[in-house]
Scaffold this motif. Structure first.
Motif, PDB file in Angstrom:
ATOM      1  N   ARG A 114       0.878  -1.181   0.000  1.00 19.32           N
ATOM      2  CA  ARG A 114       0.000   0.000   0.000  1.00 19.32           C
ATOM      3  C   ARG A 114       0.903   1.214   0.000  1.00 19.32           C
ATOM      4  O   ARG A 114       1.833   1.320   0.811  1.00 19.32           O
ATOM      5  N   ARG A 175      -9.729   5.200  -4.760  1.00 19.35           N
ATOM      6  CA  ARG A 175      -9.210   4.033  -5.486  1.00 19.35           C
ATOM      7  C   ARG A 175     -10.204   2.890  -5.411  1.00 19.35           C
ATOM      8  O   ARG A 175     -10.288   2.058  -6.305  1.00 19.35           O
ATOM      9  N   ARG A 229     -15.853   6.931   1.822  1.00 19.22           N
ATOM     10  CA  ARG A 229     -15.309   7.861   2.812  1.00 19.22           C
ATOM     11  C   ARG A 229     -14.915   9.173   2.122  1.00 19.22           C
ATOM     12  O   ARG A 229     -14.306   9.142   1.039  1.00 19.22           O
ATOM     13  N   GLN A 231     -12.489  11.708   1.551  1.00 11.98           N
ATOM     14  CA  GLN A 231     -11.040  11.557   1.740  1.00 11.98           C
ATOM     15  C   GLN A 231     -10.409  12.921   1.996  1.00 11.98           C
ATOM     16  O   GLN A 231      -9.790  13.500   1.104  1.00 11.98           O
ATOM     17  N   GLY A 269     -15.176   1.435   4.329  1.00 10.46           N
ATOM     18  CA  GLY A 269     -14.536   1.723   5.606  1.00 10.46           C
ATOM     19  C   GLY A 269     -13.172   2.358   5.408  1.00 10.46           C
ATOM     20  O   GLY A 269     -12.570   2.220   4.345  1.00 10.46           O
TER      21      GLY A 269
HETATM   22  N1  ASP Z   1      -9.822   1.582   3.094  1.00 10.31           N
HETATM   23  C1  ASP Z   1     -10.046   2.083   1.773  1.00 10.31           C
HETATM   24  C2  ASP Z   1      -8.753   2.503   1.109  1.00 10.31           C
HETATM   25  O1  ASP Z   1      -7.702   2.268   1.611  1.00 10.31           O
HETATM   26  C3  ASP Z   1     -11.037   3.182   1.763  1.00 10.31           C
HETATM   27  C4  ASP Z   1     -10.690   4.438   2.486  1.00 10.31           C
HETATM   28  O2  ASP Z   1      -9.619   4.573   3.070  1.00 10.31           O
HETATM   29  O3  ASP Z   1     -11.529   5.316   2.449  1.00 10.31           O
HETATM   30  O4  ASP Z   1      -8.778   3.055   0.028  1.00 10.31           O
END
Ligand code: ASP
Length: 311
Positions: A114, A175, A229, A231, A269
């Protein structure tokens, strides 16, 4: 529409996005995830990845994704190693490529990455020999999230063919949404996106995607609604105030009455309680949010097994 035979062979060594996967391949992952979900308690798959060492390199925060990748790797018998960034050489200025090469030299064979930069997993493929799984790169892709969302929707609706899924909120910075747009359309769904104009206008003109001008039009007859979410860490220039967002776009009971009465609710989430949807809806009878989390482990088990040729 061409109907492909279910894919029994697997050619990819990496999972960077879902846009390279055919419908047959996505269905193969989902079918294997269902088998693995059912057999997980029996530990039937315990030796499938026993020769692999899975490195978890999360340069951005994560709970669901990191934990479920780790549990998936362990359920398949792999050794796991977590690169704790706070205590790693990254803080001494080590470059991403140097860190990844170090992981590979220490014996990591599969990298779960990530990173805040779109394309970081592609760089890992070019510079190392490890299997690479994209666990979210910038605003670009989050393929295993889209696959677990597809499985959750398939479980609930039976099939996505001809279904309408509304994706509401901060689509431009998500994403999750970008990968879902590929996966859901490939599985036969019509996708509507809706949210404040700067967060949706780039999707105008995409095939099988409707940009709905209002929440009411997005929800009208939808079979499922995925809210995202907001962001705040990414939405800078085009920031929309949370108050305005709540006023126009938050899902609540009365707004949900515009959708199909049976419509399901999803959220990848973490949720901002009370911003994207009310707590009552997040925990109510139509929510699939818990099922999304539960499907994370079997979907990631299936992907890892296929990429290594173990399944
Ligand atoms: N957990 C998801 C992501 O890493 C969604 C988010 O963070 O809003 O993209």
């Amino acid at each position: 529409m061409t109907v492909e035979a279910p894919s029994r062979t697997w050619s990819q060594r990496h999972l960077l996005d879902v846009d390279g996967l055919s419908r047959a391949k996505i269905e193969r992952i989902l079918d294997l995830a269902v088998e693995m979900r059912e057999a997980r308690a029996s530990r039937e798959y315990r030796s499938l990845l026993e020769t692999e060492t899975v490195g978890l390199a999360f340069y951005e925060p994560s709970t669901r994704t990191r934990v479920s990748f780790e549990l998936a790797a362990k359920a398949l018998g792999a050794t796991t190693v977590d690169l704790h960034l706070a205590g790693s050489s990254v803080l001494k200025g080590e470059s991403l490529v140097d860190t990844l090469r170090t992981l590979e030299r220490t014996g990591v064979t599969m990298l779960v990455l990530r990173h805040g930069a779109a394309g970081a997993p592609h760089l890992a493929v070019r510079t190392t020999g490890m299997h690479v799984l994209n666990a979210g790169d910038g605003t670009h892709a989050h393929p295993t999230q889209a696959l677990l969302d597809a499985l959750t929707l398939r479980d609930a609706l039976g099939s996505l063919d001809g279904r309408t899924v509304a994706i509401v909120g901060d689509v431009a910075h998500s994403r999750v949404a970008r990968s879902n747009l590929h996966a859901l359309r490939t599985l036969g769904a019509l996708v509507r996106v809706a949210g404040p104009t700067p967060w949706v206008n780039e999707f105008d003109g995409w095939p099988d995607v409707e940009v709905a001008p209002s929440l009411a039009e997005a929800l009208d007859g939808a079979d499922a609604v995925m809210t995202l979410r907001v962001q705040t860490e990414r939405a800078t220039k085009d920031a929309v105030s949370l108050d305005d967002y709540v006023r126009d776009w938050r899902l609540d009971d009365s707004r949900m009455s515009l959708a199909n009465p049976e419509a399901f609710i999803l959220h990848p989430g973490p949720t901002n309680e009370g911003v994207e949807l009310t707590a009552a809806l997040a925990n109510g009878p139509r929510t699939l949010i818990g099922r999304q989390v539960e499907n994370g482990v079997p979907v990631r088990m299936a992907v890892m097994a296929l990429l290594t040729g173990a399944a």
